[in-house]
Design an enzyme around this catalytic site. Sequence first.
Site, short mmCIF file in Angstrom:
data_model
loop_
_atom_site.label_atom_id
_atom_site.label_comp_id
_atom_site.label_asym_id
_atom_site.label_seq_id
_atom_site.Cartn_x
_atom_site.Cartn_y
_atom_site.Cartn_z
N ASP A 21 21.63 47.12 -54.41
CA ASP A 21 20.80 46.55 -53.35
C ASP A 21 21.63 45.51 -52.60
O ASP A 21 21.20 44.40 -52.34
CB ASP A 21 19.51 45.93 -53.92
CG ASP A 21 18.58 45.42 -52.81
OD1 ASP A 21 18.81 45.77 -51.63
OD2 ASP A 21 17.64 44.68 -53.13
N ASN A 79 13.76 36.07 -58.35
CA ASN A 79 12.69 36.93 -58.88
C ASN A 79 13.21 37.97 -59.88
O ASN A 79 12.52 38.30 -60.82
CB ASN A 79 11.99 37.64 -57.72
CG ASN A 79 10.91 38.57 -58.19
OD1 ASN A 79 9.90 38.13 -58.74
ND2 ASN A 79 11.12 39.87 -58.03
N HIS A 80 14.43 38.45 -59.62
CA HIS A 80 14.93 39.56 -60.43
C HIS A 80 16.45 39.47 -60.57
O HIS A 80 17.11 38.73 -59.84
CB HIS A 80 14.56 40.90 -59.79
CG HIS A 80 14.85 40.93 -58.31
ND1 HIS A 80 13.89 40.63 -57.35
CD2 HIS A 80 15.99 41.16 -57.61
CE1 HIS A 80 14.43 40.70 -56.14
NE2 HIS A 80 15.71 41.02 -56.27
N ASP A 95 14.96 34.10 -52.33
CA ASP A 95 14.63 35.50 -52.07
C ASP A 95 13.33 35.90 -52.77
O ASP A 95 13.10 35.51 -53.92
CB ASP A 95 15.79 36.38 -52.59
CG ASP A 95 15.57 37.85 -52.37
OD1 ASP A 95 15.59 38.26 -51.20
OD2 ASP A 95 15.37 38.58 -53.35
N TYR A 154 6.72 36.56 -55.65
CA TYR A 154 6.44 37.50 -56.75
C TYR A 154 6.83 36.98 -58.13
O TYR A 154 6.97 37.76 -59.07
CB TYR A 154 7.18 38.83 -56.49
CG TYR A 154 7.07 39.30 -55.05
CD1 TYR A 154 5.85 39.74 -54.56
CD2 TYR A 154 8.16 39.25 -54.20
CE1 TYR A 154 5.73 40.15 -53.24
CE2 TYR A 154 8.05 39.67 -52.87
CZ TYR A 154 6.83 40.10 -52.40
OH TYR A 154 6.72 40.51 -51.09
N LEU A 155 7.04 35.69 -58.27
CA LEU A 155 7.61 35.19 -59.52
C LEU A 155 6.71 35.45 -60.73
O LEU A 155 7.17 35.82 -61.79
CB LEU A 155 7.90 33.68 -59.42
CG LEU A 155 8.85 33.26 -58.28
CD1 LEU A 155 9.17 31.77 -58.37
CD2 LEU A 155 10.14 34.07 -58.29
N GLU A 212 3.15 37.12 -62.61
CA GLU A 212 2.16 38.21 -62.60
C GLU A 212 0.93 37.76 -63.38
O GLU A 212 1.06 37.09 -64.41
CB GLU A 212 2.72 39.47 -63.28
CG GLU A 212 3.99 40.01 -62.68
CD GLU A 212 5.23 39.17 -63.01
OE1 GLU A 212 5.31 38.64 -64.14
OE2 GLU A 212 6.10 39.01 -62.13
N GLU A 272 11.65 32.91 -48.58
CA GLU A 272 11.47 34.24 -48.02
C GLU A 272 10.14 34.79 -48.54
O GLU A 272 10.06 35.29 -49.66
CB GLU A 272 12.60 35.19 -48.42
CG GLU A 272 12.59 36.46 -47.59
CD GLU A 272 12.60 37.76 -48.38
OE1 GLU A 272 12.57 38.83 -47.74
OE2 GLU A 272 12.63 37.75 -49.62
N ASP A 307 17.49 43.34 -43.04
CA ASP A 307 16.48 44.27 -43.52
C ASP A 307 15.85 45.02 -42.34
O ASP A 307 16.21 44.78 -41.19
CB ASP A 307 15.38 43.52 -44.28
CG ASP A 307 15.89 42.99 -45.61
OD1 ASP A 307 16.75 43.64 -46.23
OD2 ASP A 307 15.40 41.92 -46.03
C1 NOJ Z 1 14.65 40.57 -49.68
C2 NOJ Z 1 16.02 40.84 -49.16
O1 NOJ Z 1 16.10 40.37 -47.83
C3 NOJ Z 1 16.25 42.33 -49.25
O2 NOJ Z 1 17.45 42.70 -48.62
C4 NOJ Z 1 16.25 42.72 -50.71
O3 NOJ Z 1 16.38 44.13 -50.83
C5 NOJ Z 1 14.95 42.28 -51.40
N1 NOJ Z 1 14.60 40.91 -51.07
C6 NOJ Z 1 15.07 42.36 -52.89
O4 NOJ Z 1 15.92 41.34 -53.36
#
Ligand code: NOJ
Length: 554
Positions: free
Chosen positions: A67, A109-110, A208, A212-213, A215, A250, A318
């Site tokens: 990603d 978050n991940h 970022d 969603y941190l 659940e 974000e 994005d």
């Molecule tokens: C938001 C980022 O802008 C995007 O590029 C990414 O794929 C997702 N978050 C997941 O981290």
Amino acid sequence: MRRTGTSVDPLWYKDAVIYEVPVKSFCDGNGDGIGDFEGLHSKLDYLQSLGVTCLWLLPFFPSPLRDDGYDIADYFSIHPSYGTLEDFKQFLDAAHARGLRVIVELVLNHTSDQHPWFQRARSAPAGSPERDFYVWNDTDQRHKEARIIFVDSERSNWTWDDEAKAFYWHRFFHHQPDLNFDNPVVVTELLTVLDFWLDLGVDGFRLDAVPYLIERDGTNCENLPETHAIIKTVRAHVNKRPSPPLLLAEANQPPADVRAYFGDGDGDECHMAYHFPVMPRIFMSLHLEDREPIVDVMERTPGIPENCQWAMFLRNHDELTLEMVTEDERDYMYLAYSMDPQGRINVGIRRRLAPLVGNSRPRIELLNALLFSLPGTPILYYGDEIGMGDNLYLGDRNGVRTPMQWTGDRNAGFSKADPAGLYSPVINDPVYGFPAVNVESQESDNASLLHWTRNMIRLRQHFKVFGRGSIDFLRPANTKVLVFTRSFEGDTLLCVANLSRTAQPVELDLRAYAGATPVETLGYTEFPPIGELPYFLTLGPYGFYWFELQRPHG
Ligand code: NOJ
Ligand code: CA
């Protein structure tokens, strides 16, 4: 008129112009086909001369890059393709020496499934502290109310892990397991990450995917109070620093939910948040030739604490997300901006600014004029200052992440590598290809978009009111014209924009400013003074004016 502040001002981000840049895409210093810190370092003069004051770097950490780096495998280092920590430090020092701030990504978050925390978690016994770094379940039926974000590639927010013999939770790609923020050790670890980059001297973090941190059963698992509590912890932690860094949220959410990321009281969460609600509505207004989508969303946007600021943007790395508009609006946006189904991805349009508006210079200028004059701090996406195009044949969102076009030479001057060895092909179509669109040729063309953009950044930076002032909309009868005033400490700017493709007249009720003289700021031309009668203006297609309202002295 008040001029913009000094670099020691703690509210520096209010007067900033931010430039979003993927290290990988900007300049290749060592000739291996991939942009790096050495290359970015070598282009600081360009960025300084453009007039931007802050760089936002996309993820540059070790990562399998499934990603584009938002899948982090090590928070404390640099992806070897982009250089070393030493290269990063040298770049950072050089940026600071030029008065440029640098903000980096905090993907909290991940992680990547390749992160040692996840590798450890999947083989650790269920219920162990190691397993507890991520979110596990015996079935994939929990939290069904949570939407899937990457609808084109994922079918569920749960993925089975054969080693753990359990499902793990992920809001994005299945190779990006969500960290378990109910585990205080995870929070402590991430604070250590923050401290590491702060000790190196970065000026801020983009948080970022911050909604969603946490659940919880029976919820959509977005914007939960427990998530806000974590962000408050992060803010309290960084506030201990003598000059606390900027936190930028974000959160692609409706206005009231984005507002929540500024926190309570004086603002105890993020200093800035992207104005996701207004972004698609700027494009809607342009297509409809009607100011209502912009005015409506701005008026529905709650006020924010004094020390907080919106982050404004037109495009980024994005897709142009259409998640937060109605189904009808989405339909006409797809028709207006992406007739080619190839341009659509997830719930949005994966195109750059210039192709979105049919490469129309007047429309590009109008949209940038709005970006620079609506309340907040503008963020420019690399390459949009020269009108770069995109490549719809590249997968995912890679079509808007191609090499920066510096010259008409091999590889657009981005790299000395064999063209086949570039991380991505350069844009090479007849309209947007690097022989036609590049920095070098635009530097030597006084009428270029690059010169125009540079000039507009300078002009905006001249007036503190743009970054700090309040906004009031006027509602003239001609709805094709968007009119607002921006005011700060007694200074007022009047902004007038024609959203249509044809010339438009507009009649303004400016009695509140009777006696003042509008001075058009681009040419410093005095217009007739304002009296008690309606004030008439005409605007050419997509024309706009920024007037300084000069009151008589004495
Ligand atoms: C938001 C980022 O802008 C995007 O590029 C990414 O794929 C997702 N978050 C997941 O981290
Ligand atoms: Ca390189």
